[in-house]
Design a protein around this motif. Structure first.
Motif, PDB file in Angstrom:
ATOM      1  N   GLN A 104      -1.482  -5.275  -7.710  1.00 53.10           N
ATOM      2  CA  GLN A 104      -1.045  -6.617  -8.078  1.00 53.10           C
ATOM      3  C   GLN A 104       0.464  -6.640  -8.369  1.00 53.10           C
ATOM      4  N   ALA A 105       0.941  -5.644  -9.107  1.00 55.16           N
ATOM      5  CA  ALA A 105       2.374  -5.589  -9.441  1.00 55.16           C
ATOM      6  C   ALA A 105       3.222  -5.403  -8.188  1.00 55.16           C
ATOM      7  N   ALA A 106       2.766  -4.565  -7.262  1.00 54.95           N
ATOM      8  CA  ALA A 106       3.516  -4.337  -6.022  1.00 54.95           C
ATOM      9  C   ALA A 106       3.546  -5.597  -5.160  1.00 54.95           C
ATOM     10  N   GLU A 107       2.449  -6.321  -5.142  1.00 54.26           N
ATOM     11  CA  GLU A 107       2.408  -7.566  -4.365  1.00 54.26           C
ATOM     12  C   GLU A 107       3.385  -8.588  -4.924  1.00 54.26           C
ATOM     13  N   GLU A 108       3.483  -8.658  -6.247  1.00 54.77           N
ATOM     14  CA  GLU A 108       4.432  -9.573  -6.871  1.00 54.77           C
ATOM     15  C   GLU A 108       5.875  -9.163  -6.564  1.00 54.77           C
ATOM     16  N   GLU A 109       6.123  -7.855  -6.639  1.00 51.98           N
ATOM     17  CA  GLU A 109       7.473  -7.351  -6.404  1.00 51.98           C
ATOM     18  C   GLU A 109       7.921  -7.525  -4.966  1.00 51.98           C
ATOM     19  N   LEU A 110       6.973  -7.375  -4.007  1.00 48.87           N
ATOM     20  CA  LEU A 110       7.335  -7.383  -2.592  1.00 48.87           C
ATOM     21  C   LEU A 110       7.034  -8.691  -1.887  1.00 48.87           C
TER      22      LEU A 110
ATOM     23  N   ASN B  39       0.824  -1.206   0.000  1.00 47.03           N
ATOM     24  CA  ASN B  39       0.000   0.000   0.000  1.00 47.03           C
ATOM     25  C   ASN B  39       0.860   1.258   0.000  1.00 47.03           C
ATOM     26  N   ARG B  40       1.966   1.198   0.735  1.00 46.07           N
ATOM     27  CA  ARG B  40       2.881   2.340   0.766  1.00 46.07           C
ATOM     28  C   ARG B  40       3.411   2.642  -0.632  1.00 46.07           C
ATOM     29  N   LYS B  41       3.830   1.623  -1.347  1.00 46.19           N
ATOM     30  CA  LYS B  41       4.384   1.791  -2.692  1.00 46.19           C
ATOM     31  C   LYS B  41       3.335   2.351  -3.647  1.00 46.19           C
ATOM     32  N   VAL B  42       2.130   1.800  -3.599  1.00 46.43           N
ATOM     33  CA  VAL B  42       1.066   2.239  -4.506  1.00 46.43           C
ATOM     34  C   VAL B  42       0.669   3.681  -4.203  1.00 46.43           C
ATOM     35  N   LEU B  43       0.470   4.001  -2.930  1.00 41.55           N
ATOM     36  CA  LEU B  43       0.051   5.353  -2.559  1.00 41.55           C
ATOM     37  C   LEU B  43       1.132   6.389  -2.839  1.00 41.55           C
ATOM     38  N   ASP B  44       2.373   5.939  -2.897  1.00 41.16           N
ATOM     39  CA  ASP B  44       3.482   6.866  -3.128  1.00 41.16           C
ATOM     40  C   ASP B  44       3.795   7.056  -4.606  1.00 41.16           C
ATOM     41  N   GLU B  45       3.421   6.068  -5.452  1.00 36.20           N
ATOM     42  CA  GLU B  45       3.910   6.083  -6.827  1.00 36.20           C
ATOM     43  C   GLU B  45       2.852   5.970  -7.918  1.00 36.20           C
TER      44      GLU B  45
ATOM     45  N   ASP C 173     -15.947  10.990 -14.784  1.00 31.69           N
ATOM     46  CA  ASP C 173     -15.036  10.778 -15.908  1.00 31.69           C
ATOM     47  C   ASP C 173     -13.694  10.232 -15.429  1.00 31.69           C
ATOM     48  N   GLY C 174     -13.255   9.133 -16.031  1.00 35.22           N
ATOM     49  CA  GLY C 174     -11.958   8.557 -15.694  1.00 35.22           C
ATOM     50  C   GLY C 174     -11.983   7.549 -14.571  1.00 35.22           C
ATOM     51  N   ALA C 175     -13.154   7.326 -13.944  1.00 38.23           N
ATOM     52  CA  ALA C 175     -13.233   6.426 -12.794  1.00 38.23           C
ATOM     53  C   ALA C 175     -12.809   5.003 -13.157  1.00 38.23           C
ATOM     54  N   GLU C 176     -13.265   4.501 -14.286  1.00 42.79           N
ATOM     55  CA  GLU C 176     -12.934   3.132 -14.681  1.00 42.79           C
ATOM     56  C   GLU C 176     -11.423   2.988 -14.904  1.00 42.79           C
ATOM     57  N   GLU C 177     -10.826   3.989 -15.536  1.00 42.09           N
ATOM     58  CA  GLU C 177      -9.376   3.958 -15.780  1.00 42.09           C
ATOM     59  C   GLU C 177      -8.600   3.985 -14.465  1.00 42.09           C
ATOM     60  N   ILE C 178      -9.034   4.835 -13.523  1.00 40.10           N
ATOM     61  CA  ILE C 178      -8.359   4.939 -12.222  1.00 40.10           C
ATOM     62  C   ILE C 178      -8.413   3.607 -11.489  1.00 40.10           C
ATOM     63  N   LEU C 179      -9.592   2.983 -11.471  1.00 38.74           N
ATOM     64  CA  LEU C 179      -9.750   1.699 -10.783  1.00 38.74           C
ATOM     65  C   LEU C 179      -8.884   0.628 -11.422  1.00 38.74           C
ATOM     66  N   LYS C 180      -8.878   0.574 -12.738  1.00 43.37           N
ATOM     67  CA  LYS C 180      -8.092  -0.438 -13.447  1.00 43.37           C
ATOM     68  C   LYS C 180      -6.603  -0.304 -13.142  1.00 43.37           C
ATOM     69  N   ILE C 181      -6.093   0.921 -13.183  1.00 44.54           N
ATOM     70  CA  ILE C 181      -4.665   1.144 -12.936  1.00 44.54           C
ATOM     71  C   ILE C 181      -4.309   0.828 -11.484  1.00 44.54           C
ATOM     72  N   ILE C 182      -5.162   1.239 -10.556  1.00 41.97           N
ATOM     73  CA  ILE C 182      -4.906   0.948  -9.136  1.00 41.97           C
ATOM     74  C   ILE C 182      -4.844  -0.558  -8.902  1.00 41.97           C
TER      75      ILE C 182
END
Length: 354
Positions: free
Chosen positions: A347-353, A131-137, A333-342
């Motif tokens: 998922q990527a951060a969980e794999e990395e960490l 969560n720290r990584k995602v919220l920061d980056e 506007d943009g809500a679906e894109e924001i959710l998808k990227i988050i």
């Protein structure tokens, strides 16, 4: 004695320099641009009481920037209620009555609906470092969502977490049947209210200052909050159970009035951003320490602490899964894109960490 004509001429001669100065001032409609030598007083507001996590965060910023500038930049901190309610504070931030603030997306959702992404249960990870990584980056936060803040005259510095949300109740809450019909208090946002409806509860948008009394008198049966807030507000005195549900994390944002921030010298803008990053890095350790201290004290009370199993958590997660579709439909506007990227970033951060 002057004639009326001469008197009028004298008045015009007196007023003329004032009029010319006003016409020649490029900043009359905005905030006067500052140089890096100017003294600056920052009005910094937040949503919590003295000694709570947001207050510790704001005071850390005050300490670091006043020390770095040897007092050229000073910070006045306004705690909850000082300038009115949370809605008032957000309006004052937009109008420039305050310069900076810590304001939770739960209280900005009616103005910036895309921020309701922060109120989706079971979206973020159980791993604080993820969560720290995602919220920061995350580009979703500092790109698409930051643009939405900018449209409302606000400059985003950082999104950050105040820790995991816990349930308290006058009975155990370990499965959906326990939630059925429960008068559960959550932050008064459409996303949170709808989430509790999906879980079978009877959600209550009780004002923060009334939670203790409502729990004590049975007006509400339970509530959700970070652990430090539960302890500081003495909710453990009027509840029987504390559920470590890991259903959500409390996310907030540090923002500034865009016009005020852009009026600062570039050197000062850079300095504020650098110190804000330093405070943000520090805040993740600080909030964990505050959570640990609160848990230690709560364990001394009669409150029974229950940690939900993964299977129990999954049963609630399945019930609230439709809330993501609700966010896409109502998040603007943009809500679906924001959710998808988050979701991808988590998922990527969980794999990395791992």
């Amino acid at each position: 004695m002057f004639s009326k004509k001469n008197s009028m001429l004298l008045i015009l001669l007196i007023l003329m320099p004032i009029f010319l100065f006003a016409c020649g001032n490029d900043n009359t409609e905005g905030i006067e641009a500052k140089s890096s030598d100017d003294s600056i007083g920052i009005r910094f507001a937040h949503e919590e009481s003295q000694g709570d996590v947001q207050d510790l965060y704001a005071n850390k910023f005050k300490e670091l920037i006043e020390e770095e500038t040897e007092g050229r930049i000073t910070v006045d901190i306004y705690t909850t209620g000082t300038l009115g309610g949370n809605d008032d504070m957000f309006t004052q931030l937009q109008t420039g009555a305050v310069d900076m603030a810590i304001t939770s997306p739960g209280f900005t959702g009616s103005v910036i609906p895309q921020t309701q992404i922060m109120n989706i249960p079971f979206l973020f990870s159980n791993n604080p470092e993820v969560n720290r990584k995602v919220l920061d980056e995350s580009e979703a936060l500092y790109g698409t969502l930051a643009d939405k803040y900018e449209e409302k005259g606000l400059e985003i510095f950082k999104f950050w977490t105040e820790g995991s949300m816990y349930w308290t109740g006058n009975k155990e809450i370990t499965e959906p049947a326990d939630m059925k019909g429960l008068k559960m208090r959550g932050m008064p946002t459409s996303m949170i209210m709808e989430s509790y409806k999906l879980m079978g509860a009877d959600p209550q948008a009780t004002d923060t200052g009334e939670i203790y009394t409502m729990l004590q008198t049975g007006g509400i049966d339970g509530q959700e909050n970070p652990l430090f807030f539960i302890y500081n507000s003495n909710f453990h005195e009027v509840q029987d159970y504390l559920m470590d549900s890991k259903h959500h994390i409390y996310i907030t944002a540090t923002v500034a009035n865009s016009e005020w921030f852009s009026s600062l010298a570039e050197e000062d803008q850079k300095l504020i951003n650098e110190i804000m990053q330093e405070v943000n890095d520090w805040s993740f350790t600080m909030q964990q320490e505050e959570e640990d201290k609160a848990l230690t004290e709560i364990k001394k009370s009669d409150l029974e602490i229950i940690e939900l199993t993964e299977d129990q958590r999954e049963s609630f997660k399945e019930l609230v899964a439709p809330i993501r579709d609700v966010y896409i439909e109502t998040g603007g506007d943009g809500a679906e894109e924001i959710l998808k990227i988050i979701e991808q970033d988590i998922q990527a951060a969980e794999e990395e960490l791992k």
